[in-house]
Design a protein around this motif. Structure first.
Motif, PDB file in Angstrom:
ATOM      1  N   GLU A  20       0.832  -1.197   0.000  1.00 32.12           N
ATOM      2  CA  GLU A  20       0.000   0.000   0.000  1.00 32.12           C
ATOM      3  C   GLU A  20       0.874   1.257   0.000  1.00 32.12           C
ATOM      4  O   GLU A  20       1.922   1.293   0.657  1.00 32.12           O
ATOM      5  N   PRO A  21       0.468   2.313  -0.743  1.00 36.43           N
ATOM      6  CA  PRO A  21       1.272   3.547  -0.776  1.00 36.43           C
ATOM      7  C   PRO A  21       1.564   4.114   0.604  1.00 36.43           C
ATOM      8  O   PRO A  21       2.647   4.655   0.842  1.00 36.43           O
ATOM      9  N   VAL A  60       4.574   2.073   1.690  1.00 41.80           N
ATOM     10  CA  VAL A  60       5.764   2.163   0.837  1.00 41.80           C
ATOM     11  C   VAL A  60       6.348   3.571   0.797  1.00 41.80           C
ATOM     12  O   VAL A  60       7.576   3.754   0.871  1.00 41.80           O
ATOM     13  N   ASP A  61       5.504   4.586   0.687  1.00 43.46           N
ATOM     14  CA  ASP A  61       5.999   5.954   0.467  1.00 43.46           C
ATOM     15  C   ASP A  61       6.934   6.446   1.567  1.00 43.46           C
ATOM     16  O   ASP A  61       7.983   7.045   1.268  1.00 43.46           O
ATOM     17  N   PRO A  97       9.515   1.759  -6.739  1.00 47.01           N
ATOM     18  CA  PRO A  97       9.175   3.159  -6.464  1.00 47.01           C
ATOM     19  C   PRO A  97      10.387   4.016  -6.128  1.00 47.01           C
ATOM     20  O   PRO A  97      10.396   5.222  -6.408  1.00 47.01           O
TER      21      PRO A  97
END
Length: 244
Positions: free
Chosen positions: A24-25, A28-29, A57
């Motif tokens: 999920e962003p 991860v972000d 990413p």
């Protein structure tokens, strides 16, 4: 166990789906934010690059990423994704495998240091990373704190997931620091698949000593990627060591 270790074709085929929440962003972000900052315009080395959850990413942020990965099946899934062909991968054991060039940051996320199931292998990993880092470069590890406080006397099993179709539990050997994660999944046809993964759990102070042996020193330690303070109750830590 195949040449791909414990992450052969059957595991690789469903790895992303089985760990969907980790892709999920929101998960991860923050990881990518920290690693991109530490890279500082240099190259990044991911140990256990897998299917590219972080590498892809991070590369999309403009950071050149190279991976080391034992499982060809996992790398095949990486290659099938957009941008996967741009990630260079060295096939081998990340405790010893050599990649070309030097790197500004190397990282091991999602408990992957525990895939090395002996203390000697974990020590070798730190030394291998030190050989790859440029002076001043950083090594980042994200790993759980062993859940021994959940074990009453005489018990060695801690469940971590239970629902109608999937059961997961960890078993601990406190004398050897060996542990195993056991996954039982009920398939749509009524069959069940069982997959065990062996690990060696490791304490923060132990990792700090491994870093010192490899010529690195602790720079930061947080509970998570948002740089929350690390406390007695933290379930995991993100630690950053700097090559001196």
């Amino acid at each position: 166990m195949s040449d791909d270790g414990h992450f052969g074709g059957r595991v690789a085929a469903t790895y992303d789906e089985s760990a969907a929440e980790m892709f999920e962003p929101g998960v991860v972000d923050p990881v990518v934010d920290v690693l991109a900052g530490l890279a500082g315009g240099g190259r990044a080395l991911e140990l256990g690059v897998g299917t590219g959850r972080i590498a892809l990413p991070l590369a999309a942020r403009g950071v050149p990423v190279h991976g080391i990965e034992l499982s060809r099946a996992m790398v095949a899934r990486l290659r099938d994704k957009p941008g996967g062909d741009a990630i260079g991968v060295t096939i081998g054991d990340f405790a010893t495998a050599q990649a070309d060039g030097t790197f500004s940051v190397a990282y091991l996320v999602f408990n992957t240091i525990m895939n090395l199931t002996t203390q000697d292998a974990q020590v070798a990993c730190f030394r291998n990373v030190a050989r790859h880092l440029a002076p001043g470069g950083c090594f980042v590890i994200e790993v759980m704190i062993p859940e021994l406080r959940k074990l009453p006397p005489g018990q060695h099993i801690v469940p971590f997931h239970v629902d109608a179709t999937r059961w997961g539990f960890d078993t601990y050997d406190v004398a050897t620091q060996e542990m195993s994660s056991h996954h039982l999944v009920l398939e749509e046809d009524g069959r069940a698949t069982y997959t065990p993964f062996p690990f060696r759990y490791v304490w923060p102070a132990e990792l700090d000593l491994m870093a010192r042996l490899a010529g690195m020193r602790l720079r930061d330690r947080w509970e998570g990627w948002a740089r929350e303070p690390f406390t007695n109750d933290s379930p995991r830590h993100v630690s950053v060591w700097e090559k001196v």
